[in-house]
Design a protein around this motif. Structure first.
Motif, PDB file in Angstrom:
ATOM      1  N   LEU A 101     -10.972  13.772 -37.614  1.00 24.43           N
ATOM      2  CA  LEU A 101      -9.881  12.907 -38.031  1.00 24.43           C
ATOM      3  C   LEU A 101      -8.635  13.710 -38.395  1.00 24.43           C
ATOM      4  CD1 LEU A 101     -11.636  10.292 -40.343  1.00 24.43           C
ATOM      5  CD2 LEU A 101     -11.002  10.033 -37.944  1.00 24.43           C
ATOM      6  N   THR A 102      -7.480  13.141 -38.101  1.00 27.13           N
ATOM      7  CA  THR A 102      -6.201  13.721 -38.501  1.00 27.13           C
ATOM      8  C   THR A 102      -5.348  12.623 -39.123  1.00 27.13           C
ATOM      9  OG1 THR A 102      -6.219  15.374 -36.738  1.00 27.13           O
ATOM     10  CG2 THR A 102      -4.081  14.850 -37.686  1.00 27.13           C
ATOM     11  N   GLU A 170       8.404   3.774 -42.118  1.00 29.63           N
ATOM     12  CA  GLU A 170       7.613   4.983 -42.290  1.00 29.63           C
ATOM     13  C   GLU A 170       6.150   4.593 -42.289  1.00 29.63           C
ATOM     14  OE1 GLU A 170       8.298   8.946 -44.845  1.00 29.63           O
ATOM     15  OE2 GLU A 170       7.964   7.161 -46.055  1.00 29.63           O
ATOM     16  N   ILE A 171       5.370   5.320 -41.515  1.00 33.14           N
ATOM     17  CA  ILE A 171       3.955   4.979 -41.387  1.00 33.14           C
ATOM     18  C   ILE A 171       3.076   6.180 -41.678  1.00 33.14           C
ATOM     19  CG2 ILE A 171       4.440   3.214 -39.634  1.00 33.14           C
ATOM     20  CD1 ILE A 171       2.836   5.421 -37.799  1.00 33.14           C
ATOM     21  N   LEU A 172       1.837   5.882 -42.051  1.00 34.31           N
ATOM     22  CA  LEU A 172       0.791   6.891 -42.168  1.00 34.31           C
ATOM     23  C   LEU A 172      -0.288   6.491 -41.183  1.00 34.31           C
ATOM     24  CD1 LEU A 172       0.289   9.377 -44.041  1.00 34.31           C
ATOM     25  CD2 LEU A 172      -1.260   7.924 -45.332  1.00 34.31           C
ATOM     26  N   GLY A 173      -0.635   7.397 -40.264  1.00 32.62           N
ATOM     27  CA  GLY A 173      -1.626   7.076 -39.245  1.00 32.62           C
ATOM     28  C   GLY A 173      -2.841   7.967 -39.366  1.00 32.62           C
ATOM     29  N   ILE A 174      -4.007   7.416 -39.049  1.00 31.05           N
ATOM     30  CA  ILE A 174      -5.251   8.185 -39.000  1.00 31.05           C
ATOM     31  C   ILE A 174      -5.798   8.076 -37.583  1.00 31.05           C
ATOM     32  CG2 ILE A 174      -7.586   8.448 -39.904  1.00 31.05           C
ATOM     33  CD1 ILE A 174      -6.664   7.237 -42.511  1.00 31.05           C
ATOM     34  N   PHE A 175      -6.076   9.223 -36.988  1.00 25.01           N
ATOM     35  CA  PHE A 175      -6.492   9.279 -35.592  1.00 25.01           C
ATOM     36  C   PHE A 175      -7.874   9.901 -35.488  1.00 25.01           C
ATOM     37  CE2 PHE A 175      -2.000   9.714 -36.113  1.00 25.01           C
ATOM     38  CZ  PHE A 175      -1.440   8.911 -35.133  1.00 25.01           C
ATOM     39  N   ARG A 177     -10.803  11.872 -33.100  1.00 27.84           N
ATOM     40  CA  ARG A 177     -10.650  13.092 -32.299  1.00 27.84           C
ATOM     41  C   ARG A 177      -9.977  12.816 -30.960  1.00 27.84           C
ATOM     42  NH1 ARG A 177     -15.232  14.742 -32.996  1.00 27.84           N
ATOM     43  NH2 ARG A 177     -14.985  16.611 -34.236  1.00 27.84           N
ATOM     44  N   ASP A 178     -10.419  11.774 -30.259  1.00 30.22           N
ATOM     45  CA  ASP A 178      -9.866  11.495 -28.929  1.00 30.22           C
ATOM     46  C   ASP A 178      -8.397  11.089 -29.004  1.00 30.22           C
ATOM     47  OD1 ASP A 178     -12.219  12.076 -27.579  1.00 30.22           O
ATOM     48  OD2 ASP A 178     -12.983  10.025 -27.766  1.00 30.22           O
ATOM     49  N   ALA A 179      -8.074  10.213 -29.961  1.00 35.45           N
ATOM     50  CA  ALA A 179      -6.690   9.766 -30.095  1.00 35.45           C
ATOM     51  C   ALA A 179      -5.791  10.923 -30.507  1.00 35.45           C
ATOM     52  CB  ALA A 179      -6.600   8.636 -31.114  1.00 35.45           C
ATOM     53  N   ARG A 180      -6.282  11.785 -31.388  1.00 38.08           N
ATOM     54  CA  ARG A 180      -5.500  12.933 -31.829  1.00 38.08           C
ATOM     55  C   ARG A 180      -5.198  13.868 -30.660  1.00 38.08           C
ATOM     56  NH1 ARG A 180      -8.837  17.089 -34.973  1.00 38.08           N
ATOM     57  NH2 ARG A 180      -9.401  17.497 -32.812  1.00 38.08           N
ATOM     58  N   ARG A 181      -6.229  14.144 -29.845  1.00 40.10           N
ATOM     59  CA  ARG A 181      -6.023  15.053 -28.708  1.00 40.10           C
ATOM     60  C   ARG A 181      -4.991  14.487 -27.751  1.00 40.10           C
ATOM     61  NH1 ARG A 181     -12.371  16.497 -27.544  1.00 40.10           N
ATOM     62  NH2 ARG A 181     -12.597  18.126 -29.126  1.00 40.10           N
ATOM     63  N   SER A 182      -5.091  13.204 -27.480  1.00 36.99           N
ATOM     64  CA  SER A 182      -4.152  12.588 -26.557  1.00 36.99           C
ATOM     65  C   SER A 182      -2.745  12.638 -27.130  1.00 36.99           C
ATOM     66  CB  SER A 182      -4.547  11.140 -26.280  1.00 36.99           C
ATOM     67  OG  SER A 182      -3.605  10.532 -25.418  1.00 36.99           O
ATOM     68  N   HIS A 183      -2.621  12.357 -28.422  1.00 39.91           N
ATOM     69  CA  HIS A 183      -1.314  12.363 -29.060  1.00 39.91           C
ATOM     70  C   HIS A 183      -0.715  13.767 -29.056  1.00 39.91           C
ATOM     71  CE1 HIS A 183       1.943  11.326 -31.687  1.00 39.91           C
ATOM     72  NE2 HIS A 183       1.595  12.296 -32.507  1.00 39.91           N
ATOM     73  N   GLN A 184      -1.542  14.792 -29.315  1.00 41.97           N
ATOM     74  CA  GLN A 184      -1.041  16.156 -29.336  1.00 41.97           C
ATOM     75  C   GLN A 184      -0.594  16.597 -27.944  1.00 41.97           C
ATOM     76  OE1 GLN A 184      -4.369  18.133 -31.205  1.00 41.97           O
ATOM     77  NE2 GLN A 184      -3.419  18.019 -33.220  1.00 41.97           N
ATOM     78  N   ASP A 194      11.787  11.117 -27.008  1.00 45.14           N
ATOM     79  CA  ASP A 194      10.927   9.975 -26.684  1.00 45.14           C
ATOM     80  C   ASP A 194       9.985   9.614 -27.804  1.00 45.14           C
ATOM     81  OD1 ASP A 194      12.046   9.718 -24.259  1.00 45.14           O
ATOM     82  OD2 ASP A 194      10.408  10.585 -23.102  1.00 45.14           O
ATOM     83  N   ARG A 195       9.797  10.512 -28.775  1.00 42.78           N
ATOM     84  CA  ARG A 195       8.732  10.300 -29.750  1.00 42.78           C
ATOM     85  C   ARG A 195       8.957   9.045 -30.576  1.00 42.78           C
ATOM     86  NH1 ARG A 195       4.751  10.564 -28.440  1.00 42.78           N
ATOM     87  NH2 ARG A 195       4.027  10.208 -30.549  1.00 42.78           N
ATOM     88  N   ASP A 196      10.201   8.827 -31.042  1.00 48.18           N
ATOM     89  CA  ASP A 196      10.435   7.701 -31.927  1.00 48.18           C
ATOM     90  C   ASP A 196      10.263   6.371 -31.213  1.00 48.18           C
ATOM     91  OD1 ASP A 196      10.839   9.116 -34.181  1.00 48.18           O
ATOM     92  OD2 ASP A 196      13.022   9.053 -34.165  1.00 48.18           O
ATOM     93  N   THR A 197      10.380   6.341 -29.883  1.00 51.56           N
ATOM     94  CA  THR A 197      10.233   5.069 -29.184  1.00 51.56           C
ATOM     95  C   THR A 197       8.779   4.635 -29.132  1.00 51.56           C
ATOM     96  OG1 THR A 197      10.050   6.167 -27.048  1.00 51.56           O
ATOM     97  CG2 THR A 197      12.257   5.532 -27.760  1.00 51.56           C
ATOM     98  N   ASP A 198       7.890   5.607 -29.082  1.00 48.85           N
ATOM     99  CA  ASP A 198       6.481   5.261 -28.951  1.00 48.85           C
ATOM    100  C   ASP A 198       5.737   5.365 -30.265  1.00 48.85           C
ATOM    101  OD1 ASP A 198       5.758   6.605 -25.658  1.00 48.85           O
ATOM    102  OD2 ASP A 198       7.020   4.965 -26.316  1.00 48.85           O
ATOM    103  N   GLY A 199       6.191   6.224 -31.163  1.00 50.95           N
ATOM    104  CA  GLY A 199       5.498   6.397 -32.423  1.00 50.95           C
ATOM    105  C   GLY A 199       4.141   7.020 -32.222  1.00 50.95           C
ATOM    106  N   PRO A 200       3.320   7.104 -33.293  1.00 50.97           N
ATOM    107  CA  PRO A 200       2.036   7.758 -33.203  1.00 50.97           C
ATOM    108  C   PRO A 200       1.023   6.997 -32.396  1.00 50.97           C
ATOM    109  CG  PRO A 200       2.289   6.725 -35.326  1.00 50.97           C
ATOM    110  CD  PRO A 200       3.601   6.592 -34.622  1.00 50.97           C
ATOM    111  N   GLY A 201       1.259   5.711 -32.140  1.00 48.13           N
ATOM    112  CA  GLY A 201       0.304   4.958 -31.367  1.00 48.13           C
ATOM    113  C   GLY A 201       0.379   5.248 -29.890  1.00 48.13           C
ATOM    114  N   ALA A 202       1.333   6.043 -29.485  1.00 52.83           N
ATOM    115  CA  ALA A 202       1.490   6.276 -28.056  1.00 52.83           C
ATOM    116  C   ALA A 202       0.735   7.487 -27.614  1.00 52.83           C
ATOM    117  CB  ALA A 202       2.958   6.459 -27.737  1.00 52.83           C
TER     118      ALA A 202
END
Length: 202
Positions: A101-102, A170-175, A177-184, A194-202
């Motif tokens: 988790l991250t 402002e958000i706090l997200g918990i990801f 392992r798979d979601a974290r890897r994809s996000h990184q 582009d980051r602010d358009t998609d946010g951490p869910g992208a």
């Protein structure tokens, strides 16, 4: 500072009693669940009987925990600082109890994309809580309004995007392992703008 054997012994005994009390169980009730005598349990809690491994395993099971958790010692690095990603406006904290988790904090200024083709899907699961403002979560063909102190949890195999609604949020997200890897991978491979358009869910 490390704990010596005596400290650990005392910690385990206190933990057994604290877990029993938290469950609202008497000595008799826990003794019955663990299949030990009430006097044996009392002596274990009071330090008058040696801790035996087989009894600890049985007591851990009766207390709905594991042996590892029962004998776990406190970590010296209780307080940690986030890793700062200034280029993307992110702060990340690893979750020590579950390396998969991250936790990430992000300020989002732009709304989610209008073009569904810009929504992304990838393995994993995400959980977000809005710390301030209002977030707009696009999930498949649906749009969800997530207000301050509200949370959302979703599988990231659904096409998704996250943006701000009516001003910055402002958000706090918990990801996981798979979601974290994809996000990184995404953060490393796309322009910072582009980051602010998609946010951490992208």
């Amino acid at each position: 500072m490390t704990q010596n054997d005596g400290d650990l012994d005392g910690l385990v005994r206190k933990r057994i009693r604290a877990l029993r009390v938290a469950q609202g169980w008497s000595l008799e009730e826990l003794a019955g669940r663990a299949n030990v005598s009430q006097s044996t349990l009392s002596r274990i809690e009071n330090g008058q009987r040696r801790l035996a491994l087989d009894q600890l395993v049985t007591l851990a099971r009766a207390l709905d925990t594991s042996l590892d958790q029962l004998v776990e010692t406190a970590s010296d690095d209780v307080v940690t600082s986030p890793m700062i990603d200034s280029a993307h406006g992110l702060m990340r904290w690893p979750v020590k109890g579950d390396p998969g988790l991250t936790v990430m904090r992000q300020r989002i200024t732009d709304p989610p994309p209008d073009d569904p083709a810009r929504m992304r899907a990838h393995p994993g699961r995400e959980w977000i809580v809005v710390l301030s403002g209002t977030a707009s979560l696009m999930l498949g063909h649906r749009r969800f309004r997530v207000e301050t102190h509200q949370a959302a949890e979703f599988p990231t195999m659904l096409p998704h995007a996250l943006g701000a609604e009516g001003g910055p949020c402002e958000i706090l997200g918990i990801f996981d392992r798979d979601a974290r890897r994809s996000h990184q991978r995404d953060s490393a491979g796309r322009p910072a703008g582009d980051r602010d358009t998609d946010g951490p869910g992208a």
